[in-house]
Design a protein around this motif. Structure first.
Motif, PDB file in Angstrom:
ATOM      1  N   HIS A  75       3.652  -7.291   3.361  1.00 35.17           N
ATOM      2  CA  HIS A  75       2.270  -6.871   3.113  1.00 35.17           C
ATOM      3  C   HIS A  75       1.354  -8.056   2.829  1.00 35.17           C
ATOM      4  O   HIS A  75       0.836  -8.225   1.710  1.00 35.17           O
ATOM      5  CB  HIS A  75       2.225  -5.843   1.999  1.00 35.17           C
ATOM      6  CG  HIS A  75       3.036  -4.625   2.308  1.00 35.17           C
ATOM      7  ND1 HIS A  75       3.829  -3.993   1.380  1.00 35.17           N
ATOM      8  CD2 HIS A  75       3.206  -3.946   3.474  1.00 35.17           C
ATOM      9  CE1 HIS A  75       4.437  -2.970   1.948  1.00 35.17           C
ATOM     10  NE2 HIS A  75       4.074  -2.924   3.218  1.00 35.17           N
TER      11      HIS A  75
ATOM     12  N   PHE B 267      -6.544 -14.868   7.059  1.00 37.50           N
ATOM     13  CA  PHE B 267      -7.932 -14.882   7.485  1.00 37.50           C
ATOM     14  C   PHE B 267      -8.390 -16.305   7.750  1.00 37.50           C
ATOM     15  O   PHE B 267      -7.911 -17.247   7.117  1.00 37.50           O
ATOM     16  CB  PHE B 267      -8.831 -14.268   6.403  1.00 37.50           C
ATOM     17  CG  PHE B 267      -8.405 -12.894   5.991  1.00 37.50           C
ATOM     18  CD1 PHE B 267      -7.578 -12.715   4.895  1.00 37.50           C
ATOM     19  CD2 PHE B 267      -8.808 -11.778   6.707  1.00 37.50           C
ATOM     20  CE1 PHE B 267      -7.160 -11.450   4.521  1.00 37.50           C
ATOM     21  CE2 PHE B 267      -8.391 -10.510   6.347  1.00 37.50           C
ATOM     22  CZ  PHE B 267      -7.570 -10.344   5.246  1.00 37.50           C
TER      23      PHE B 267
ATOM     24  N   TYR C  72      -7.116 -18.344   4.551  1.00 39.89           N
ATOM     25  CA  TYR C  72      -6.703 -17.650   3.332  1.00 39.89           C
ATOM     26  C   TYR C  72      -5.595 -16.651   3.646  1.00 39.89           C
ATOM     27  O   TYR C  72      -5.646 -15.964   4.672  1.00 39.89           O
ATOM     28  CB  TYR C  72      -7.865 -16.853   2.731  1.00 39.89           C
ATOM     29  CG  TYR C  72      -9.011 -17.680   2.221  1.00 39.89           C
ATOM     30  CD1 TYR C  72     -10.104 -17.980   3.033  1.00 39.89           C
ATOM     31  CD2 TYR C  72      -9.025 -18.161   0.906  1.00 39.89           C
ATOM     32  CE1 TYR C  72     -11.169 -18.726   2.564  1.00 39.89           C
ATOM     33  CE2 TYR C  72     -10.096 -18.914   0.430  1.00 39.89           C
ATOM     34  CZ  TYR C  72     -11.155 -19.190   1.265  1.00 39.89           C
ATOM     35  OH  TYR C  72     -12.219 -19.928   0.786  1.00 39.89           O
TER      36      TYR C  72
ATOM     37  N   GLN D 288      -3.725 -13.186   1.899  1.00 43.96           N
ATOM     38  CA  GLN D 288      -3.995 -12.127   0.934  1.00 43.96           C
ATOM     39  C   GLN D 288      -2.841 -11.136   0.974  1.00 43.96           C
ATOM     40  O   GLN D 288      -2.430 -10.709   2.058  1.00 43.96           O
ATOM     41  CB  GLN D 288      -5.294 -11.385   1.259  1.00 43.96           C
ATOM     42  CG  GLN D 288      -5.667 -10.323   0.226  1.00 43.96           C
ATOM     43  CD  GLN D 288      -6.558  -9.223   0.781  1.00 43.96           C
ATOM     44  OE1 GLN D 288      -6.482  -8.863   1.949  1.00 43.96           O
ATOM     45  NE2 GLN D 288      -7.425  -8.664  -0.060  1.00 43.96           N
TER      46      GLN D 288
ATOM     47  N   TYR E 215      -1.481  -7.306   0.226  1.00 40.72           N
ATOM     48  CA  TYR E 215      -2.019  -5.950   0.037  1.00 40.72           C
ATOM     49  C   TYR E 215      -0.892  -4.989  -0.361  1.00 40.72           C
ATOM     50  O   TYR E 215      -0.877  -3.826   0.010  1.00 40.72           O
ATOM     51  CB  TYR E 215      -2.779  -5.480   1.288  1.00 40.72           C
ATOM     52  CG  TYR E 215      -2.002  -5.521   2.585  1.00 40.72           C
ATOM     53  CD1 TYR E 215      -1.960  -6.676   3.365  1.00 40.72           C
ATOM     54  CD2 TYR E 215      -1.335  -4.399   3.050  1.00 40.72           C
ATOM     55  CE1 TYR E 215      -1.262  -6.702   4.562  1.00 40.72           C
ATOM     56  CE2 TYR E 215      -0.643  -4.418   4.252  1.00 40.72           C
ATOM     57  CZ  TYR E 215      -0.599  -5.577   4.993  1.00 40.72           C
ATOM     58  OH  TYR E 215       0.090  -5.606   6.186  1.00 40.72           O
ATOM     59  N   HIS E 216       0.041  -5.527  -1.142  1.00 42.26           N
ATOM     60  CA  HIS E 216       1.233  -4.763  -1.533  1.00 42.26           C
ATOM     61  C   HIS E 216       0.926  -3.745  -2.637  1.00 42.26           C
ATOM     62  O   HIS E 216       1.416  -2.618  -2.617  1.00 42.26           O
ATOM     63  CB  HIS E 216       2.306  -5.747  -1.991  1.00 42.26           C
ATOM     64  CG  HIS E 216       3.636  -5.130  -2.251  1.00 42.26           C
ATOM     65  ND1 HIS E 216       4.389  -4.531  -1.257  1.00 42.26           N
ATOM     66  CD2 HIS E 216       4.368  -5.039  -3.386  1.00 42.26           C
ATOM     67  CE1 HIS E 216       5.525  -4.084  -1.771  1.00 42.26           C
ATOM     68  NE2 HIS E 216       5.526  -4.382  -3.059  1.00 42.26           N
TER      69      HIS E 216
ATOM     70  N   TYR F 121      -2.209  -2.978  -6.089  1.00 39.90           N
ATOM     71  CA  TYR F 121      -3.522  -3.334  -6.615  1.00 39.90           C
ATOM     72  C   TYR F 121      -3.333  -4.111  -7.915  1.00 39.90           C
ATOM     73  O   TYR F 121      -2.442  -3.795  -8.700  1.00 39.90           O
ATOM     74  CB  TYR F 121      -4.362  -2.077  -6.842  1.00 39.90           C
ATOM     75  CG  TYR F 121      -4.642  -1.350  -5.565  1.00 39.90           C
ATOM     76  CD1 TYR F 121      -3.914  -0.225  -5.215  1.00 39.90           C
ATOM     77  CD2 TYR F 121      -5.602  -1.828  -4.653  1.00 39.90           C
ATOM     78  CE1 TYR F 121      -4.138   0.435  -4.022  1.00 39.90           C
ATOM     79  CE2 TYR F 121      -5.826  -1.185  -3.450  1.00 39.90           C
ATOM     80  CZ  TYR F 121      -5.099  -0.056  -3.147  1.00 39.90           C
ATOM     81  OH  TYR F 121      -5.316   0.586  -1.943  1.00 39.90           O
ATOM     82  N   PRO F 122      -4.165  -5.143  -8.138  1.00 41.08           N
ATOM     83  CA  PRO F 122      -5.254  -5.613  -7.280  1.00 41.08           C
ATOM     84  C   PRO F 122      -4.760  -6.463  -6.114  1.00 41.08           C
ATOM     85  O   PRO F 122      -3.763  -7.177  -6.225  1.00 41.08           O
ATOM     86  CB  PRO F 122      -6.079  -6.476  -8.235  1.00 41.08           C
ATOM     87  CG  PRO F 122      -5.071  -7.034  -9.176  1.00 41.08           C
ATOM     88  CD  PRO F 122      -4.056  -5.958  -9.370  1.00 41.08           C
ATOM     89  N   LEU F 123      -5.470  -6.354  -4.997  1.00 41.94           N
ATOM     90  CA  LEU F 123      -5.205  -7.239  -3.878  1.00 41.94           C
ATOM     91  C   LEU F 123      -5.650  -8.638  -4.315  1.00 41.94           C
ATOM     92  O   LEU F 123      -6.694  -8.784  -4.955  1.00 41.94           O
ATOM     93  CB  LEU F 123      -6.007  -6.817  -2.651  1.00 41.94           C
ATOM     94  CG  LEU F 123      -5.979  -5.335  -2.271  1.00 41.94           C
ATOM     95  CD1 LEU F 123      -6.742  -5.120  -0.965  1.00 41.94           C
ATOM     96  CD2 LEU F 123      -4.568  -4.806  -2.180  1.00 41.94           C
TER      97      LEU F 123
ATOM     98  N   PHE G 155      -6.029 -12.958  -3.178  1.00 44.19           N
ATOM     99  CA  PHE G 155      -6.054 -13.975  -2.138  1.00 44.19           C
ATOM    100  C   PHE G 155      -5.398 -15.258  -2.642  1.00 44.19           C
ATOM    101  O   PHE G 155      -5.417 -15.553  -3.853  1.00 44.19           O
ATOM    102  CB  PHE G 155      -7.495 -14.320  -1.759  1.00 44.19           C
ATOM    103  CG  PHE G 155      -8.216 -13.256  -0.990  1.00 44.19           C
ATOM    104  CD1 PHE G 155      -8.917 -12.260  -1.653  1.00 44.19           C
ATOM    105  CD2 PHE G 155      -8.217 -13.251   0.396  1.00 44.19           C
ATOM    106  CE1 PHE G 155      -9.598 -11.275  -0.960  1.00 44.19           C
ATOM    107  CE2 PHE G 155      -8.893 -12.276   1.107  1.00 44.19           C
ATOM    108  CZ  PHE G 155      -9.583 -11.281   0.429  1.00 44.19           C
TER     109      PHE G 155
ATOM    110  N   GLY H 298      -5.631 -19.462  -2.643  1.00 46.04           N
ATOM    111  CA  GLY H 298      -6.773 -20.318  -2.922  1.00 46.04           C
ATOM    112  C   GLY H 298      -7.437 -20.924  -1.701  1.00 46.04           C
ATOM    113  O   GLY H 298      -8.513 -21.520  -1.805  1.00 46.04           O
TER     114      GLY H 298
END
Lengths: 107, 124
Positions: free
Chosen positions: A32, A36, A87, A89, A91-92, A94-96, A98, A100
């Protein structure tokens, strides 16, 4: 919260080089993770999701891999338009969060 | 073609409130999970909030830094996403992006498409 640690924070490379950026999650996130690209003054662009799946409009110069906690993004044969900040990130859960960011600069 | 266009940014005093909008075209927002992500000047990206789709009853998630201060919502009649921000502090100064999420094969949702962003400056 899951922390995402990206390395290096910056790198210098030449057109045609192969570049690898790493991202480590503080706990297992299976696949997950998304990657970007962001150019100065622009919105980010989605490159990869599910650790290794390219978005439909992304060049095959980009590839990514990993599972669990260790992930990487590779750009083969770097082109002028690839100089940007990247970047990761997760998404496994919450919170998602990023990483650094890694700034890829022209050598 | 999908378009997400943010508006509503500007200069606001500390302690003030602001509502950001994200107008969508080429997609029906109620079918999608939607996010707000922000970027302070010269800094990295920070996820702010998510609203799930109508099937998931528009439930929401927030970053700890904004929980209780910010509210994400959607107006299906306008096909627009909103972020209502209150008790603003200087550290809330950032470009705010709205983004559409998509589900992967595991049913987890990743950010798939970004708007261009709107700048919020909190300063006296």
């Amino acid at each position: 919260d899951i922390q995402m640690t990206q390395s290096p924070s910056s790198l210098s490379a030449s057109v045609g080089d192969r570049v690898t950026i790493k991202c480590r999650a503080s706990q297992g996130i299976t696949t997950h993770i998304a990657w970007f690209q962001q150019k100065p003054g622009k919105a980010p662009k989605s490159l990869i999701y599910a650790a290794s799946t390219l978005q439909s409009d992304v060049s095959s110069r980009f590839s990514a891999s990993g599972y669990g906690t260790d992930f990487s993004l590779t750009i083969t044969s770097l082109q002028a338009e690839d100089f940007a900040t990247y970047y990761c990130q997760h998404y496994h859960t919450y919170p998602l969060t990023f990483g650094g960011g890694t700034k890829v600069e022209i050598k | 073609e999908v378009q997400l266009v943010e508006s509503g940014g500007g200069l606001v005093q500390p302690g003030g409130s602001l509502r950001l909008s994200c107008a969508a075209s080429g997609l029906t927002l109620s079918d999608h999970y939607m996010d707000w992500v922000r970027q302070a000047p010269g800094k990295g990206l920070e996820w702010v909030a998510r609203i799930r789709n109508r099937d998931r009853r528009d439930t929401t998630e927030y970053a700890a830094s904004v929980k209780g201060k910010f509210t994400i919502s959607r107006d299906d009649s306008q096909n627009s996403l909103f972020l209502h921000m209150t008790s603003l502090k200087t550290e809330d100064t950032a470009v705010y992006f709205c983004a559409r999420a998509a589900g992967d094969r595991d049913g987890h949702y990743y950010v798939a498409y970004w708007g261009q962003g709107t700048l919020v400056t909190v300063s006296s």
